[in-house]
Design an enzyme around this catalytic site. Structure first.
Site, PDB file in Angstrom:
ATOM      1  N   THR A  33       0.846  -1.187   0.000  1.00  0.00           N
ATOM      2  CA  THR A  33       0.000   0.000   0.000  1.00  0.00           C
ATOM      3  C   THR A  33       0.885   1.242   0.000  1.00  0.00           C
ATOM      4  O   THR A  33       1.903   1.272   0.682  1.00  0.00           O
ATOM      5  CB  THR A  33      -0.895   0.005   1.262  1.00  0.00           C
ATOM      6  OG1 THR A  33      -1.781  -1.105   1.180  1.00  0.00           O
ATOM      7  CG2 THR A  33      -1.698   1.295   1.377  1.00  0.00           C
ATOM      8  N   SER A  35       2.290   5.126  -2.174  1.00  0.00           N
ATOM      9  CA  SER A  35       2.567   5.765  -3.466  1.00  0.00           C
ATOM     10  C   SER A  35       3.603   5.012  -4.291  1.00  0.00           C
ATOM     11  O   SER A  35       3.613   5.105  -5.512  1.00  0.00           O
ATOM     12  CB  SER A  35       3.020   7.201  -3.237  1.00  0.00           C
ATOM     13  OG  SER A  35       4.143   7.233  -2.379  1.00  0.00           O
ATOM     14  N   THR A  36       4.482   4.228  -3.650  1.00  0.00           N
ATOM     15  CA  THR A  36       5.472   3.453  -4.401  1.00  0.00           C
ATOM     16  C   THR A  36       4.884   2.097  -4.813  1.00  0.00           C
ATOM     17  O   THR A  36       5.015   1.671  -5.962  1.00  0.00           O
ATOM     18  CB  THR A  36       6.761   3.246  -3.574  1.00  0.00           C
ATOM     19  OG1 THR A  36       7.171   4.508  -3.056  1.00  0.00           O
ATOM     20  CG2 THR A  36       7.886   2.689  -4.418  1.00  0.00           C
ATOM     21  N   ASP A  90       6.365  -4.123  -1.384  1.00  0.00           N
ATOM     22  CA  ASP A  90       5.800  -2.969  -0.694  1.00  0.00           C
ATOM     23  C   ASP A  90       6.869  -1.895  -0.498  1.00  0.00           C
ATOM     24  O   ASP A  90       8.072  -2.188  -0.527  1.00  0.00           O
ATOM     25  CB  ASP A  90       5.241  -3.398   0.670  1.00  0.00           C
ATOM     26  CG  ASP A  90       4.143  -2.472   1.182  1.00  0.00           C
ATOM     27  OD1 ASP A  90       3.882  -1.427   0.549  1.00  0.00           O
ATOM     28  OD2 ASP A  90       3.540  -2.793   2.232  1.00  0.00           O
ATOM     29  N   ASP A  93       8.722   3.619   4.757  1.00  0.00           N
ATOM     30  CA  ASP A  93       8.894   5.030   5.079  1.00  0.00           C
ATOM     31  C   ASP A  93      10.335   5.345   5.465  1.00  0.00           C
ATOM     32  O   ASP A  93      10.789   6.470   5.305  1.00  0.00           O
ATOM     33  CB  ASP A  93       7.933   5.413   6.200  1.00  0.00           C
ATOM     34  CG  ASP A  93       6.479   5.190   5.788  1.00  0.00           C
ATOM     35  OD1 ASP A  93       6.071   5.774   4.766  1.00  0.00           O
ATOM     36  OD2 ASP A  93       5.768   4.422   6.446  1.00  0.00           O
ATOM     37  N   GLY A 104       3.856   2.092   7.721  1.00  0.00           N
ATOM     38  CA  GLY A 104       2.607   2.461   8.383  1.00  0.00           C
ATOM     39  C   GLY A 104       2.280   3.936   8.297  1.00  0.00           C
ATOM     40  O   GLY A 104       1.298   4.389   8.869  1.00  0.00           O
ATOM     41  N   GLY A 106       1.105   5.175   5.792  1.00  0.00           N
ATOM     42  CA  GLY A 106      -0.186   5.128   5.095  1.00  0.00           C
ATOM     43  C   GLY A 106      -1.285   4.435   5.865  1.00  0.00           C
ATOM     44  O   GLY A 106      -2.396   4.240   5.352  1.00  0.00           O
ATOM     45  N   GLU A 112      -0.371  -5.071   6.174  1.00  0.00           N
ATOM     46  CA  GLU A 112       0.909  -5.233   5.478  1.00  0.00           C
ATOM     47  C   GLU A 112       1.765  -6.282   6.192  1.00  0.00           C
ATOM     48  O   GLU A 112       2.327  -7.171   5.556  1.00  0.00           O
ATOM     49  CB  GLU A 112       1.664  -3.893   5.428  1.00  0.00           C
ATOM     50  CG  GLU A 112       1.063  -2.910   4.428  1.00  0.00           C
ATOM     51  CD  GLU A 112       1.642  -1.503   4.521  1.00  0.00           C
ATOM     52  OE1 GLU A 112       1.411  -0.720   3.589  1.00  0.00           O
ATOM     53  OE2 GLU A 112       2.306  -1.180   5.518  1.00  0.00           O
ATOM     54  N   LYS A 130      14.422   7.613   1.368  1.00  0.00           N
ATOM     55  CA  LYS A 130      13.902   6.809   2.496  1.00  0.00           C
ATOM     56  C   LYS A 130      15.018   6.116   3.292  1.00  0.00           C
ATOM     57  O   LYS A 130      14.767   5.500   4.314  1.00  0.00           O
ATOM     58  CB  LYS A 130      12.929   5.741   1.971  1.00  0.00           C
ATOM     59  CG  LYS A 130      11.757   6.286   1.157  1.00  0.00           C
ATOM     60  CD  LYS A 130      10.849   7.154   2.004  1.00  0.00           C
ATOM     61  CE  LYS A 130       9.815   7.907   1.191  1.00  0.00           C
ATOM     62  NZ  LYS A 130       8.822   7.048   0.566  1.00  0.00           N
TER      63      LYS A 130
END
Length: 276
Positions: A33, A35-36, A90, A93, A104, A106, A112, A130
């Site tokens: 989940t 944007s990447t 996935d 961050d 997390g 998001g 996840e 990141k």
């Protein structure tokens, strides 16, 4: 039609590369989940549509990802019918040199973690912004807690010696980011709350803090993913690098060396052109 930002372009490179390198026909695939991860889902949809991949089923880690996958015609199942996955892909961050992750941001950390722990291979896709030298200051640690007596649970978390120095902030507004963008307490897909732990210095002992948080009654799970990463695909201005814990070559080191080498080459080139 607006041009894709550089960061979005980097995210797309890692998402596509993860699917191209690690997904084969006949696999059960965990879909992350954020944007990447969005680009990995997009790529999987493309390759299924073209027929390059067949006989794939996927398990989404959030309602958002489920909706995206359905719109692309990706066949979906759940952990209830498929407890073992071949691969999960996935974003993260934050990633430290020991391949510990913070996830997390998001708000999907519980689903996840459930899906990614069930995968034989867990591929982490990030851009170089990141990468960090230690977890804590770069991104607050999200902790999913039960709504029942949540203030009490937050106090218990704050009092943990391994969480010393943290400032707990209850997530407000949308659960899908850690900005305060509403007056209501944010609620996850699972009906829980999230408290974001803000640190000014590096967390001293990440695995200990992870274990201590998990033991608190009222904590559902937390965003530290330790000892789970199979490979990190990282995109930067120098290109895409793939690193694995087995190689023991630290991700940060690679990025630092790559940029140092690029600088040296540029300096040498300048020196040569001046000589001419």
């Amino acid at each position: 039609h607006c041009k894709m930002s550089t960061q979005d372009e980097l995210k797309k490179q890692t998402g596509y590369r993860a699917v191209d390198d690690y997904v084969r026909s006949g696999m059960v695939v965990g879909l992350g989940t954020g944007s990447t991860a969005y680009y990995a889902v997009e790529r999987l949809g493309e390759k299924l549509k073209s027929g390059e991949l067949t006989d794939i089923v996927a398990i989404p880690t959030s309602i958002r990802t489920k909706e995206q996958a359905e719109s692309l015609g990706i066949p979906l199942v759940t952990l209830d019918t498929h407890s073992k996955l071949d691969v999960a892909i996935d974003g993260a961050d934050n990633v430290d040199p020991g391949f510990n992750l913070v996830k997390g941001g998001g708000g999907a950390l519980l689903r996840e973690k459930m899906v990614e722990l069930a995968a034989d291979t867990f591929i982490v896709i990030v851009d170089e912004s990141k990468l960090c030298d230690g977890l804590g200051p770069g991104f607050p640690i999200p902790v999913e807690i039960t709504p029942f007596c949540h203030e009490h649970t937050i106090r218990v978390i704050s009092d943990l010696p391994s969480c010393a120095g943290c400032k707990p902030v209850l997530r407000m507004g949308s659960s899908s980011n850690n900005k305060c963008d509403g007056d209501e307490i944010a609620v996850t897909d699972n009906g829980n709350y999230i408290v974001d732990l803000h640190f000014t210095g590096n967390i001293k002992n990440v695995p200990k803090m992870a274990a201590d948080l998990k033991r608190v009654c009222g904590v559902v799970d937390h965003g530290i993913f330790s000892g789970m990463t199979s490979a990190v695909i990282c995109a930067g201005n120098e290109g895409v690098t793939v690193t694995t814990p087995q190689k023991k070559d630290k991700i940060i080191f690679n990025v630092v060396v790559a940029s140092a080498v690029a600088t040296s080459i540029a300096l040498i080139a300048t020196a040569i052109s001046r000589r001419r």
